[in-house]
Every structure is written in C-alpha cells, then in structure tokens.
Design an enzyme around this catalytic site. Sequence first.
Site, short mmCIF file in Angstrom:
data_model
loop_
_atom_site.label_atom_id
_atom_site.label_comp_id
_atom_site.label_asym_id
_atom_site.label_seq_id
_atom_site.Cartn_x
_atom_site.Cartn_y
_atom_site.Cartn_z
N LYS A 72 35.77 30.61 37.54
CA LYS A 72 36.03 29.84 38.75
C LYS A 72 34.80 29.84 39.67
O LYS A 72 34.21 28.80 39.89
CB LYS A 72 37.25 30.39 39.49
N ASP B 184 43.06 40.73 43.06
CA ASP B 184 42.67 39.68 42.12
C ASP B 184 41.94 38.62 42.95
O ASP B 184 42.56 37.85 43.68
CB ASP B 184 43.91 39.09 41.44
N TRP C 128 50.09 33.46 40.22
CA TRP C 128 49.26 34.49 39.60
C TRP C 128 49.77 35.89 39.93
O TRP C 128 49.77 36.78 39.08
CB TRP C 128 47.79 34.33 39.97
C1 LIG Z 1 42.64 31.75 36.81
C2 LIG Z 1 43.26 32.91 37.41
C3 LIG Z 1 43.72 33.97 36.64
C4 LIG Z 1 43.69 33.95 35.14
O1 LIG Z 1 42.40 33.99 34.68
P1 LIG Z 1 42.05 34.12 33.12
O2 LIG Z 1 40.62 34.51 33.16
O3 LIG Z 1 42.30 32.77 32.52
O4 LIG Z 1 42.93 35.15 32.53
C5 LIG Z 1 44.25 35.08 37.28
N1 LIG Z 1 44.32 35.14 38.62
C6 LIG Z 1 43.87 34.14 39.40
C7 LIG Z 1 43.98 34.26 40.89
C8 LIG Z 1 43.33 33.00 38.82
O5 LIG Z 1 42.88 32.00 39.60
#
Ligand SMILES: *Cc1c(COP(=O)(O)O)cnc(C)c1O
Length: 360
Positions: A196, A172, A102
């Site tokens: 998530k 993030d 990511w």
């Molecule tokens: C799932 C995830 C993303 C991407 O998320 P989307 O909402 O599908 O764009 C980005 N960073 C992390 C750490 C993730 O787990």
Amino acid sequence: MTRPINFCSGPSQLPLSVVQRMADELMDFRGTGISVMEHSHRDPMIVALFAETAERLKALMGIPSGYHVLFLAGGATLQFAQVPMNLLPRGGRPCYVETGIWSEKAIAECRRYGEPVVIASGRSSNFTDVLPADQWVVPEDAGYVHVTTNETIQGVELFESYAHIQAPVVADMSSHILSRAMSVSEFGLIYAGAQKNLGTAGVTVVIVRDDLIGAALPITPGMLSYQTQAANESMINTPPVGAVYVLSLVLEWLEAQGGVAAIELVNAEKAARLYAAIDGSALYHNPVDPRVRSRMNIPFVLRDASLDTAFLAHCAEARLLNLKGHRSVGGMRASIYNAMSLGEVQTLIDVMADFETRRA
Ligand SMILES: *Cc1c(COP(=O)(O)O)cnc(C)c1O
C-alpha cells in the site's frame, strides 16, 4: 502514452521515479551485471541492503532504540496469527478495537489461539465511527491492545494518542504507515504489508519492541517466531529480496520528498480537497464521521447508484483506474497513498465534477 492514475487500494501506484529506477537497475544492480533478484540473499551486498533499508525506515519513522525491524513474508494477514502466537505466552488477555473489516479478520484469527476481547467497536455505526481512544475500557489484565489504525475498506483512520494505554499497543498500519508523523514509542508492535504505502507485495514490515520478543506458543512454526526471525536478521530462509529492494527505493524517494513531515502536509491537503469536493456535491457522499476520516482511503457513493457504471466508465476514459469500491461495501473508493500527487487528486476531483455537471 501518459501514465494512468491508479487509485487501487493495493497493490497500489508506485512513485514514477521508483518504477523508472527499477527499470534502469533491472539489468545491473550496483555494477554487478545481474539484477537484485538474482543475487544470493547471503551475498554481503544483499545483507547490507536489508540493513540499510531498516536504517532508512528507522530514520524516517523516528524509531527509537530498543526496537527490531523485521522483513517478513505472508502479508499483513499472517500477522493476524503471528501476533497472538508470539504475544499470548506473555500472559494477559488479547484485546482488540473493532473498526472495520481488517480488524474483524484480525479478531477472527486470534480466536484460533485465544479469546479476544473487543474493547471498542464501530459496528453500531456500520463502521463509520469508533469510540475515542480515551474512552476505551482496557481490562487491567490486558496482554495487548490491537488497533487497526487505518481501516482501508471503510476509510476510517484513528488520529489519537495511545500513550495512556498500559498494555502494549499493537497496530496494523498497513495502509497509512509513513503517511504522517506517528510516535513509535506509543506502540509495542507495528506491522504493515508493503503493497500500500511502502512498495510492492511480498514483504511485511514488523517493528517490534525488544521486550516483546520472546518464546512463542509451542505450535508456532519456526518461521513465525519473532525471536527466531530477529536472531536471524529476517533470513531464516530465502527472504523476499526483490520486495525489500523496492521498499528501499520507496524509502529513498520519500527522503527526497522531505520525509514524513513533508509528505504529511501533502497528504492532508489531498484529503481535505477531495472530502471538500465530495461534501460540496449533490451527487457524491462519504458517510464517515469527519473525526475519523482516512487521509489515505476515501470511500464514497453516488446518491444515484444507477449511475455507478457510467461513472466508472467516465473515469476509465480519463485514465483513472480502480475507483470501484471494495465488494463488501460497494460504491467507490479512492486510495490516495504517498505516491499519489496533489495534482493527480485534483484530476480526480475535476473528472468527478465534470461527470456531475453532465448528469445534472
Ligand atoms: C491490505 C490490508 C491487510 C492485508 O494485507 P495482506 O498483505 O494482503 O495480507 C491487512 N490490514 C490492512 C489494514 C490492510 O489494508
């Protein structure tokens, strides 16, 4: 029929009581006779829902004054672009910590708008470890430092303080927000896709310190300006009302669990038990340095990969879903977010042990 246990990394399992409440309220949101998704976002009830949800999040996370909470669309992936678009005009070099897939994607996206500097990388360990934060070399002219505080695919989580970093820290937190206490004041900006640990896909939470809200790069679409979004209460256009509603239910559920401090204890116990089971077995293996092992996403391989298909079939028979690892790393992965109970993790451990015994 009992509900399966869903170990998917995202969209992930929701608390059962949240799903039940969604079902109960689908025909009649707050006595209006129609569902929440059928209301105008300009309706005072929906405007209030957004405000309440932001307040709940502020209380649960301990967000101090001086931050805006935005509910945006486009997923965490859009933040990979939106962060540099909005922060680069402030000057300074965009710095990134590379911890796995990511963060690689965030770095690649930044490259469209600027020249990202990788200040620490776990690449040489194949992303099973990363330099401790107090050893990162942050350039004096850093504009911001971007950290993926939980790498969902590699199962690497950073548990450190960033208070010593002068530049704004951008995190993030998509896959571990609200899983444990964090000091929001250490961060300039936090973002997380909701699917998530916060609810369902469609909304991305952005928590941004007021002094970082300013003019974006001239090419920035109006929709992607934090300044414009903040000035319009995240309602420049039709926002993802249904996803914000689910987020509000998940936050209410978390309050009822005792908040972040209470869920953190459960999360620590869940992860400790599962790692102990993996480390104590002859069949399963997790390669991540114990210092940075994620409590939310636990990847593991079978030492005999020819058993992978049989293992997944054995799990499916026990109604344990989505344990196959990400296509880029292979093996298995158990995502055990807030909505996964200790009992459900214990079921996984028992099923894994049963499989190992039968194969031994
Ligand atoms: C799932 C995830 C993303 C991407 O998320 P989307 O909402 O599908 O764009 C980005 N960073 C992390 C750490 C993730 O787990």
